[in-house]
Design a protein around this motif. Structure first.
Motif, PDB file in Angstrom:
ATOM      1  N   GLN A 326       0.829  -1.213   0.000  1.00 42.05           N
ATOM      2  CA  GLN A 326       0.000   0.000   0.000  1.00 42.05           C
ATOM      3  C   GLN A 326       0.863   1.263   0.000  1.00 42.05           C
ATOM      4  O   GLN A 326       0.534   2.258   0.639  1.00 42.05           O
ATOM      5  CB  GLN A 326      -0.971   0.006   1.184  1.00 42.05           C
ATOM      6  N   ARG A 327       1.953   1.199  -0.747  1.00 43.69           N
ATOM      7  CA  ARG A 327       2.782   2.382  -0.958  1.00 43.69           C
ATOM      8  C   ARG A 327       2.458   2.965  -2.328  1.00 43.69           C
ATOM      9  O   ARG A 327       2.154   2.238  -3.275  1.00 43.69           O
ATOM     10  CB  ARG A 327       4.267   2.041  -0.915  1.00 43.69           C
ATOM     11  N   LEU A 328       2.554   4.269  -2.459  1.00 42.40           N
ATOM     12  CA  LEU A 328       2.393   4.918  -3.750  1.00 42.40           C
ATOM     13  C   LEU A 328       3.600   4.625  -4.630  1.00 42.40           C
ATOM     14  O   LEU A 328       4.716   4.476  -4.128  1.00 42.40           O
ATOM     15  CB  LEU A 328       2.248   6.429  -3.565  1.00 42.40           C
ATOM     16  N   VAL A 329       3.372   4.568  -5.937  1.00 42.94           N
ATOM     17  CA  VAL A 329       4.434   4.211  -6.876  1.00 42.94           C
ATOM     18  C   VAL A 329       4.532   5.264  -7.976  1.00 42.94           C
ATOM     19  O   VAL A 329       3.520   5.644  -8.577  1.00 42.94           O
ATOM     20  CB  VAL A 329       4.159   2.826  -7.500  1.00 42.94           C
ATOM     21  N   ALA A 330       5.751   5.732  -8.233  1.00 38.47           N
ATOM     22  CA  ALA A 330       6.055   6.597  -9.373  1.00 38.47           C
ATOM     23  C   ALA A 330       7.181   5.939 -10.158  1.00 38.47           C
ATOM     24  O   ALA A 330       8.169   5.490  -9.562  1.00 38.47           O
ATOM     25  CB  ALA A 330       6.468   7.989  -8.911  1.00 38.47           C
ATOM     26  N   GLY A 347      -0.540   3.983 -10.345  1.00 34.74           N
ATOM     27  CA  GLY A 347       0.728   4.659 -10.123  1.00 34.74           C
ATOM     28  C   GLY A 347       0.829   5.878 -11.008  1.00 34.74           C
ATOM     29  O   GLY A 347      -0.112   6.235 -11.721  1.00 34.74           O
ATOM     30  N   THR A 348       1.988   6.517 -10.971  1.00 40.79           N
ATOM     31  CA  THR A 348       2.260   7.697 -11.792  1.00 40.79           C
ATOM     32  C   THR A 348       3.485   7.436 -12.647  1.00 40.79           C
ATOM     33  O   THR A 348       4.512   6.977 -12.133  1.00 40.79           O
ATOM     34  CB  THR A 348       2.495   8.933 -10.905  1.00 40.79           C
ATOM     35  N   LEU A 349       3.382   7.726 -13.940  1.00 37.46           N
ATOM     36  CA  LEU A 349       4.488   7.532 -14.868  1.00 37.46           C
ATOM     37  C   LEU A 349       5.082   8.876 -15.278  1.00 37.46           C
ATOM     38  O   LEU A 349       4.364   9.872 -15.385  1.00 37.46           O
ATOM     39  CB  LEU A 349       4.011   6.778 -16.114  1.00 37.46           C
ATOM     40  N   PHE A 350       6.405   8.875 -15.487  1.00 39.50           N
ATOM     41  CA  PHE A 350       7.093  10.081 -15.933  1.00 39.50           C
ATOM     42  C   PHE A 350       8.132   9.706 -16.982  1.00 39.50           C
ATOM     43  O   PHE A 350       8.462   8.527 -17.161  1.00 39.50           O
ATOM     44  CB  PHE A 350       7.739  10.821 -14.752  1.00 39.50           C
ATOM     45  N   ALA A 351       8.649  10.697 -17.678  1.00 40.52           N
ATOM     46  CA  ALA A 351       9.617  10.457 -18.746  1.00 40.52           C
ATOM     47  C   ALA A 351      10.920   9.897 -18.194  1.00 40.52           C
ATOM     48  O   ALA A 351      11.433  10.388 -17.181  1.00 40.52           O
ATOM     49  CB  ALA A 351       9.881  11.748 -19.516  1.00 40.52           C
ATOM     50  N   PRO A 352      11.491   8.867 -18.832  1.00 47.30           N
ATOM     51  CA  PRO A 352      12.783   8.341 -18.373  1.00 47.30           C
ATOM     52  C   PRO A 352      13.919   9.298 -18.695  1.00 47.30           C
ATOM     53  O   PRO A 352      13.785  10.189 -19.550  1.00 47.30           O
ATOM     54  CB  PRO A 352      12.922   7.037 -19.165  1.00 47.30           C
ATOM     55  N   ASP A 353      15.023   9.136 -17.980  1.00 49.41           N
ATOM     56  CA  ASP A 353      16.241   9.925 -18.228  1.00 49.41           C
ATOM     57  C   ASP A 353      16.011  11.416 -18.043  1.00 49.41           C
ATOM     58  O   ASP A 353      16.698  12.237 -18.646  1.00 49.41           O
ATOM     59  CB  ASP A 353      16.776   9.657 -19.644  1.00 49.41           C
ATOM     60  N   SER A 354      15.045  11.786 -17.179  1.00 50.01           N
ATOM     61  CA  SER A 354      14.706  13.192 -16.989  1.00 50.01           C
ATOM     62  C   SER A 354      14.487  13.488 -15.512  1.00 50.01           C
ATOM     63  O   SER A 354      13.390  13.266 -14.990  1.00 50.01           O
ATOM     64  CB  SER A 354      13.449  13.555 -17.783  1.00 50.01           C
ATOM     65  N   PRO A 355      15.520  13.980 -14.800  1.00 52.17           N
ATOM     66  CA  PRO A 355      15.311  14.376 -13.403  1.00 52.17           C
ATOM     67  C   PRO A 355      14.206  15.416 -13.268  1.00 52.17           C
ATOM     68  O   PRO A 355      13.461  15.413 -12.275  1.00 52.17           O
ATOM     69  CB  PRO A 355      16.672  14.955 -13.001  1.00 52.17           C
ATOM     70  N   GLU A 356      14.066  16.285 -14.266  1.00 48.81           N
ATOM     71  CA  GLU A 356      13.049  17.334 -14.201  1.00 48.81           C
ATOM     72  C   GLU A 356      11.645  16.738 -14.199  1.00 48.81           C
ATOM     73  O   GLU A 356      10.791  17.153 -13.398  1.00 48.81           O
ATOM     74  CB  GLU A 356      13.205  18.291 -15.390  1.00 48.81           C
ATOM     75  N   ASP A 357      11.397  15.773 -15.079  1.00 50.60           N
ATOM     76  CA  ASP A 357      10.051  15.193 -15.130  1.00 50.60           C
ATOM     77  C   ASP A 357       9.803  14.287 -13.934  1.00 50.60           C
ATOM     78  O   ASP A 357       8.672  14.181 -13.443  1.00 50.60           O
ATOM     79  CB  ASP A 357       9.851  14.420 -16.423  1.00 50.60           C
TER      80      ASP A 357
END
Length: 416
Positions: A326-330, A347-357
């Motif tokens: 029951q932990r959130l996942v990004a 969960g939440t997805l973000f762009a790979p290789d991008s600390p900003e995203d």
């Protein structure tokens, strides 16, 4: 029905490979099958002890493992050929003692080659299971190159094993699609046995351990975390780089890194040079039975895997464990994560290789805590219903039956 698993390594070593094996064997025993396993000589090498210090037969967590004992002398310069021969001989010995109905070999291809030799000699059917393409894993670990002769040879060996196995299992759609594109197997021959979670181990989250948090040095404020192995392909350098950006929006945010591996020293050095170094905490490796305590300290588990062939084709196990807790996942939206995580739902997805995203996605989650209870419940329900080992193990049974009775109407596709 008796199943003999052929493995590279096993418990008491701790790795995703070992924990998947444990889950399979435990679930098969619970389903009424009799199981045992044989490990190759690299098990002893991974333990860092001499072969004479390892028993030829051992039991860990009530599971039986037969070891391939490495001779003290007579080392061949053709190491891989020697390892195949030793493992095939040991499998033959265990077949005589355990009398299995089916051999179930697990990658790498060296295990498959040894198992095929033993299967032919004993007249037994063979299921070969691929958890990752090891040539791609070597690239991801920084120990190989896609342009090397070794990469090409490993790929050809894998193709050979797949072509000659009676049935093939893979852990995800990405691996199956790649095999089919090579033309070494058809759809009916390849089943999918996805990564799963033992809900008896991970299905009941423990209460937050305040004493452990204090000992680590965690302060009040949200905790982003990673629990696992520190390999380059995990993209943990991007996670560390994202922290200053996240702290700008959430000054109390902290990062907890649990585990170790080849990138550990580089990550620690990067963190020490970070402007938010005081907000980054390293714990090191912890016993598997204590992992739940560390999950209890983390609000969001982050998995910023880099974009490469390995991460696009292979699904990881750790995000599923986090969901079960029951932990959130990004996570980065590489192919392996996209098979497991529905963006905005589990969960939440973000762009790979991008600390900003990565920072943007984490900040958005921290900005919207009212979404957390539903997200946690939905993700855990997904794991319990779709990725529970007690259910996943059912996928093997029709394949096993079909191998023992080829005239059966059951097909591999029914198992997938």
């Amino acid at each position: 029905m008796r199943i003999l698993h052929i493995l590279d390594h096993s418990l008491p070593l701790h790795s995703g490979y070992c924990f998947r094996t444990r889950a399979i064997m435990k679930a098969q025993i619970e389903a009424g099958l009799e199981v045992a396993a044989v490990t190759g000589v690299r098990h002893q090498q991974n333990l860092g002890v001499e072969a004479k210090d390892v028993a030829a037969q051992e039991s860990f967590d009530d599971l039986t493992f037969y070891r391939t004992m490495e001779p003290a002398t007579g080392v061949s310069p053709l190491r891989e050929l020697r390892e195949i021969a030793l493992l095939a001989e040991r499998v033959g010995e265990v077949i005589a003692a355990f009398k299995p109905d089916i051999l179930h070999a697990h990658s790498p291809a060296l295990n498959g080659l040894a198992a095929q030799r033993a299967a032919r000699q004993a007249g037994l059917p063979l299921l070969y299971e691929i958890r990752a393409f090891w040539e791609d894993a070597a690239v991801g670990n920084g120990t190989g190159s896609e342009r090397s002769a070794r990469y090409w040879l490993t790929r050809q060996l894998e193709n050979h094993v797949v072509t000659n196995a009676d049935a093939v299992a893979v852990i995800c759609e990405g691996l199956k699609a790649d095999l089919l594109s090579r033309g070494v197997a058809d759809d009916e021959k390849v089943m999918i046995s996805p990564n799963g979670v033992d809900m008896q181990l991970f299905g009941e989250p423990v209460a937050r351990d305040d004493a452990l948090a204090k000992n680590i040095g965690l302060k009040d404020g949200p905790v982003i975390g990673f629990i696992g192995s520190f390999y380059d392909y995990e993209g943990l350098d991007d996670l560390v780089a994202a922290m200053p950006l996240l702290v700008e929006r959430h000054p109390g945010a902290q990062l907890l890194m649990v585990g170790g591996g080849p990138m550990a020293d580089a990550l620690r050095q990067q963190s020490q040079q970070s402007p938010v170094a005081d907000s980054i905490h390293f714990v090191g490796r912890v016993p598997h039975e204590e992992v739940e305590k560390y999950y209890s300290l983390i609000d969001i588990l982050a998995y910023p895997r880099k974009s490469m062939r390995l991460t696009d084709l292979v699904t990881p196990l750790k995000p599923l464990e986090a969901m079960a807790q029951q932990r959130l996942v990004a996570a980065s939206n590489v192919g392996g994560h996209c098979e497991l995580i529905e963006d905005g739902v589990t969960g939440t997805l973000f762009a790979p290789d991008s600390p900003e995203d990565c920072a943007r996605a984490l900040a958005y989650m921290l900005d919207n805590p009212e979404q957390w209870p539903e997200r946690r419940a939905t993700a855990q329900r997904y794991v319990a219903e779709k990725r529970n080992w007690q259910r996943n193990i059912e996928r093997y049974l029709p394949v096993y039956q079909n191998l023992l009775n080829p005239k059966s109407d059951m097909s591999m596709n029914q198992a997938a």
